[in-house]
Design a protein around this motif. Structure first.
Motif, PDB file in Angstrom:
ATOM      1  N   GLU A   1     -14.648 -10.793 -10.859  1.00  0.00           N
ATOM      2  CA  GLU A   1     -13.608 -10.893 -11.701  1.00  0.00           C
ATOM      3  C   GLU A   1     -14.656 -12.248 -12.843  1.00  0.00           C
ATOM      4  O   GLU A   1     -13.942 -12.301 -14.060  1.00  0.00           O
TER       5      GLU A   1
ATOM      6  N   ALA B   1     -12.639  -2.198  -3.809  1.00  0.00           N
ATOM      7  CA  ALA B   1     -13.393  -2.526  -5.678  1.00  0.00           C
ATOM      8  C   ALA B   1     -12.925  -3.061  -6.151  1.00  0.00           C
ATOM      9  O   ALA B   1     -13.896  -4.031  -7.861  1.00  0.00           O
TER      10      ALA B   1
ATOM     11  N   GLU C   1     -19.348  -0.193  -0.245  1.00  0.00           N
ATOM     12  CA  GLU C   1     -17.732  -1.594  -0.637  1.00  0.00           C
ATOM     13  C   GLU C   1     -16.951  -0.938  -0.930  1.00  0.00           C
ATOM     14  O   GLU C   1     -15.975  -0.222  -1.045  1.00  0.00           O
ATOM     15  N   PHE C   2     -15.465  -1.189   0.215  1.00  0.00           N
ATOM     16  CA  PHE C   2     -14.152  -1.862   0.029  1.00  0.00           C
ATOM     17  C   PHE C   2     -13.801  -2.086  -0.431  1.00  0.00           C
ATOM     18  O   PHE C   2     -14.201  -3.404  -1.359  1.00  0.00           O
TER      19      PHE C   2
ATOM     20  N   PHE D   1      -5.836  -7.631 -11.652  1.00  0.00           N
ATOM     21  CA  PHE D   1      -6.934  -9.127 -11.515  1.00  0.00           C
ATOM     22  C   PHE D   1      -7.251  -9.576 -13.567  1.00  0.00           C
ATOM     23  O   PHE D   1      -6.259  -9.071 -14.009  1.00  0.00           O
TER      24      PHE D   1
ATOM     25  N   ASN E   1     -15.347  -7.694  -0.206  1.00  0.00           N
ATOM     26  CA  ASN E   1     -15.052  -8.587  -0.855  1.00  0.00           C
ATOM     27  C   ASN E   1     -13.236  -8.642  -0.947  1.00  0.00           C
ATOM     28  O   ASN E   1     -12.735  -8.295  -1.721  1.00  0.00           O
ATOM     29  N   GLU E   2     -12.903 -10.010  -0.721  1.00  0.00           N
ATOM     30  CA  GLU E   2     -11.199 -10.145  -0.458  1.00  0.00           C
ATOM     31  C   GLU E   2     -10.377  -9.000  -0.482  1.00  0.00           C
ATOM     32  O   GLU E   2      -9.728  -8.948  -1.109  1.00  0.00           O
ATOM     33  N   VAL E   3     -10.670  -8.356   0.568  1.00  0.00           N
ATOM     34  CA  VAL E   3      -9.663  -7.164   1.155  1.00  0.00           C
ATOM     35  C   VAL E   3      -8.988  -7.135   1.876  1.00  0.00           C
ATOM     36  O   VAL E   3      -8.044  -6.644   2.453  1.00  0.00           O
TER      37      VAL E   3
ATOM     38  N   TYR F   1      -0.825  -2.373  -4.354  1.00  0.00           N
ATOM     39  CA  TYR F   1      -1.944  -2.024  -4.946  1.00  0.00           C
ATOM     40  C   TYR F   1      -2.340  -0.687  -5.451  1.00  0.00           C
ATOM     41  O   TYR F   1      -3.240  -0.161  -6.255  1.00  0.00           O
TER      42      TYR F   1
ATOM     43  N   HIS G   1       0.751  -0.847  -0.211  1.00  0.00           N
ATOM     44  CA  HIS G   1       0.163   0.170  -0.143  1.00  0.00           C
ATOM     45  C   HIS G   1       0.940   1.743   0.074  1.00  0.00           C
ATOM     46  O   HIS G   1       0.234   2.660   0.111  1.00  0.00           O
TER      47      HIS G   1
ATOM     48  N   LEU H   1     -15.186   2.964  -1.085  1.00  0.00           N
ATOM     49  CA  LEU H   1     -13.987   3.394   0.029  1.00  0.00           C
ATOM     50  C   LEU H   1     -13.059   2.235  -0.226  1.00  0.00           C
ATOM     51  O   LEU H   1     -12.479   1.639  -0.792  1.00  0.00           O
ATOM     52  N   GLU H   2     -11.931   3.091  -1.118  1.00  0.00           N
ATOM     53  CA  GLU H   2     -10.748   2.874  -2.107  1.00  0.00           C
ATOM     54  C   GLU H   2      -9.344   3.090  -1.225  1.00  0.00           C
ATOM     55  O   GLU H   2      -9.062   4.421  -1.327  1.00  0.00           O
ATOM     56  N   THR H   3      -8.261   2.313  -0.729  1.00  0.00           N
ATOM     57  CA  THR H   3      -7.039   3.459  -0.793  1.00  0.00           C
ATOM     58  C   THR H   3      -6.863   3.465  -1.467  1.00  0.00           C
ATOM     59  O   THR H   3      -5.503   3.988  -1.828  1.00  0.00           O
ATOM     60  N   SER H   4      -6.743   2.398  -2.338  1.00  0.00           N
ATOM     61  CA  SER H   4      -5.652   2.669  -3.737  1.00  0.00           C
ATOM     62  C   SER H   4      -6.323   3.645  -4.814  1.00  0.00           C
ATOM     63  O   SER H   4      -6.652   3.394  -4.978  1.00  0.00           O
TER      64      SER H   4
HETATM   65  C1  LIG Z   1      -7.647  -8.606  -3.673  1.00  0.00           C
HETATM   66  S1  LIG Z   1      -8.344  -6.972  -4.246  1.00  0.00           S
HETATM   67  C2  LIG Z   1      -9.860  -7.078  -4.028  1.00  0.00           C
HETATM   68  C3  LIG Z   1     -10.622  -6.427  -5.560  1.00  0.00           C
HETATM   69  C4  LIG Z   1     -11.983  -6.771  -5.069  1.00  0.00           C
HETATM   70  N1  LIG Z   1     -13.259  -6.781  -3.915  1.00  0.00           N
HETATM   71  C5  LIG Z   1     -13.029  -8.556  -5.321  1.00  0.00           C
HETATM   72  O1  LIG Z   1     -13.118  -8.799  -5.392  1.00  0.00           O
HETATM   73  O2  LIG Z   1     -12.619  -7.942  -7.281  1.00  0.00           O
HETATM   74  C6  LIG Z   1      -8.021  -6.173  -2.421  1.00  0.00           C
HETATM   75  C7  LIG Z   1      -8.253  -4.399  -2.536  1.00  0.00           C
HETATM   76  O3  LIG Z   1      -8.890  -4.111  -1.755  1.00  0.00           O
HETATM   77  C8  LIG Z   1      -8.250  -3.189  -1.595  1.00  0.00           C
HETATM   78  N2  LIG Z   1      -8.004  -2.595   0.031  1.00  0.00           N
HETATM   79  C9  LIG Z   1      -7.142  -2.965   0.363  1.00  0.00           C
HETATM   80  N3  LIG Z   1      -6.198  -2.762   1.790  1.00  0.00           N
HETATM   81  C10 LIG Z   1      -8.109  -1.636   1.908  1.00  0.00           C
HETATM   82  C11 LIG Z   1      -8.417  -0.732   3.413  1.00  0.00           C
HETATM   83  N4  LIG Z   1      -8.006  -0.957   4.159  1.00  0.00           N
HETATM   84  N5  LIG Z   1      -9.489  -0.304   3.029  1.00  0.00           N
HETATM   85  C12 LIG Z   1     -10.028  -0.455   1.705  1.00  0.00           C
HETATM   86  N6  LIG Z   1     -10.222  -1.213   0.570  1.00  0.00           N
HETATM   87  C13 LIG Z   1      -8.850  -1.615   0.451  1.00  0.00           C
HETATM   88  C14 LIG Z   1      -7.197  -2.950  -2.523  1.00  0.00           C
HETATM   89  O4  LIG Z   1      -6.171  -1.598  -3.080  1.00  0.00           O
HETATM   90  C15 LIG Z   1      -7.733  -3.416  -3.955  1.00  0.00           C
HETATM   91  O5  LIG Z   1      -8.939  -2.872  -4.244  1.00  0.00           O
END
Ligand SMILES: C[S@@+](CC[C@H](N)C(=O)[O-])C[C@H]1O[C@@H](n2cnc3c(N)ncnc32)[C@H](O)[C@@H]1O
Length: 379
Positions: free
Chosen positions: A71, A99, A96-97, A60, A159-161, A53, A46, A124-127
């Motif tokens: 995906e 995304a 959605e966290f 992806f 999802n996968e965050v 990320y 990060h 809410l996206e950190t990247s």
């Molecule tokens: C493995 S990817 C999953 C992306 C998407 N949710 C999916 O299922 O295809 C992880 C995602 O979470 C974001 N991320 C990681 N840590 C986070 C946080 N603390 N808060 C929000 N987003 C975060 C990354 O930037 C990336 O978009």
């Protein structure tokens, strides 16, 4: 790690990887040549503009490093939409966290609209790089947040965050619990253990680890803090956490003595977090018991916990499949392939779990009508 068999990154990716490595080395020099693994993982994934990320690699899909459920196609989102639509009340929002490429938001907003629900959709996206990608992709109106709303009603989805949140690495030994950190040894990034202290030691001592030889695993304090923070903001609604992981008793099972740390580079999974920092994904599995405990500590209810296959079946994934004529091979085959990946116990069906936390939700959730395993979360 058989580096010679892996595709070489392009020049831009190599330059970004080099800059991140310099940042990690500079940080180590300033801190007595040791940083916690959580700190290393935070930088490697990060660090603004440089972390995995935060940077510009594909990540992806086929050209990237891994594939997530959204995906694969729209089947996951369309099935999830049924649960989300049930939970929404007028005026509620979806948040959605993380995304990613925007695939889930794209299909979920469309599926919710088809169910007659058009909630405000927040991300809410950190990247910053991924938020840019999401903006370019999404057709539905979406608002990107840079911090959590003070109060929120509706459905939050991750999802996968949580597997991408920085985790501490630990080793239980005959001499006590050690925190596994990172140093530079002979010019290379390497592991270095130190006796665990403070919050990390206290949390480690509360884990159900029984080991008669060196035992390594992970501890995700950031994921626990995330639940506690959301609990403070959720007025009414649910938090759906979808990720790979286990309850504590399985996570810290004596046979899982090497932990859950995994790295992904161009669809190869391996265990070396020091391989090409910034260019590969680094993850740990989710300890769902820890999330349930954090929820209980902060007054949230556990609304359900089951594996992804059971959740999607409960939500009616087979109804969606049966809407398409199975003899129409061109349309049916891709859907059946998605269902196979999402449901098969050797793909995502069993390893991936769905945990629903919430406040003010009285009716049982459809995703957990059969096979609710919430009782297995007790540590
Ligand atoms: C493995 S990817 C999953 C992306 C998407 N949710 C999916 O299922 O295809 C992880 C995602 O979470 C974001 N991320 C990681 N840590 C986070 C946080 N603390 N808060 C929000 N987003 C975060 C990354 O930037 C990336 O978009």
């Amino acid at each position: 790690m058989p580096a010679d068999t892996l595709p070489e990154p392009d020049a831009a990716a190599c330059a970004a990887g080099g800059a991140l490595r310099s940042l990690i080395e500079q940080t180590l020099r300033g801190e007595g040549n040791w940083m916690s693994f959580a700190r290393y993982m935070a930088l490697a994934l990060h660090a603004p503009g440089l972390g995995y990320y935060a940077g510009g690699t594909a990540k992806f899909g086929a050209a990237g490093d891994f594939v997530t459920a959204p995906e694969l196609g729209t089947l996951f989102a369309r099935t999830l939409a049924r649960q989300v639509a049930d939970l929404l009340r007028p005026g509620d929002a979806v948040l959605e966290f993380g995304a990613g490429s925007g695939a889930l938001a794209d299909a979920l907003t469309e599926a919710l609209a088809a169910c007659g629900a058009q909630p405000e959709y927040l991300i809410l996206e950190t990247s910053a790089a991924l938020a840019e990608r999401q903006r370019a992709r999404l057709r539905a109106p979406v608002t990107w947040l840079d911090r959590l709303p003070q109060r929120f009603s509706g459905v939050m989805i991750a999802n996968e965050v949580l597997d991408a949140m920085p985790a501490h690495a630990l080793a239980w030994t005959a001499q006590g619990v050690f925190e596994r950190g990172v140093c530079i040894d002979d010019g290379r990034l390497a592991w270095a253990d130190r006796p665990a202290t403070g919050e990390v030691l206290a949390a480690a001592q509360a884990l159900p680890v029984v080991a008669d030889a060196r035992y390594e695993s992970e501890l995700n304090l950031a994921a626990r803090a995330w639940v506690r923070t959301l609990a403070g903001r959720l007025a009414r609604g649910a938090i759906l956490v979808i990720d790979y992981g286990f309850p504590a008793r399985e996570y810290y099972h004596p046979q899982r003595s090497g932990g859950t740390l995994m790295c992904h580079y161009r669809h190869r999974a391996h265990g070396d977090p020091f391989y090409r920092p910034g260019l590969q994904d680094i993850t740990t599995h989710v300890d769902f018991s820890a999330l349930a405990q954090a929820a209980a500590d902060t007054g949230l209810d556990v609304l359900g916990y089951t594996n992804q296959a059971q959740f999607l079946i409960n939500c009616g994934i087979t109804d969606l499949l049966s809407e398409v004529d199975a003899t129409d091979v061109r349309r049916y085959a891709p859907l059946a392939a998605q269902a196979q990946m999402l449901l098969s116990p050797v793909e995502m069906g069993e390893l991936f779990k769905v945990l629903a936390l919430g406040r003010g939700i009285d009716a049982p959730l459809r995703g957990f009508t059969a096979g609710n395993r919430a009782h297995t979360l007790a540590a």
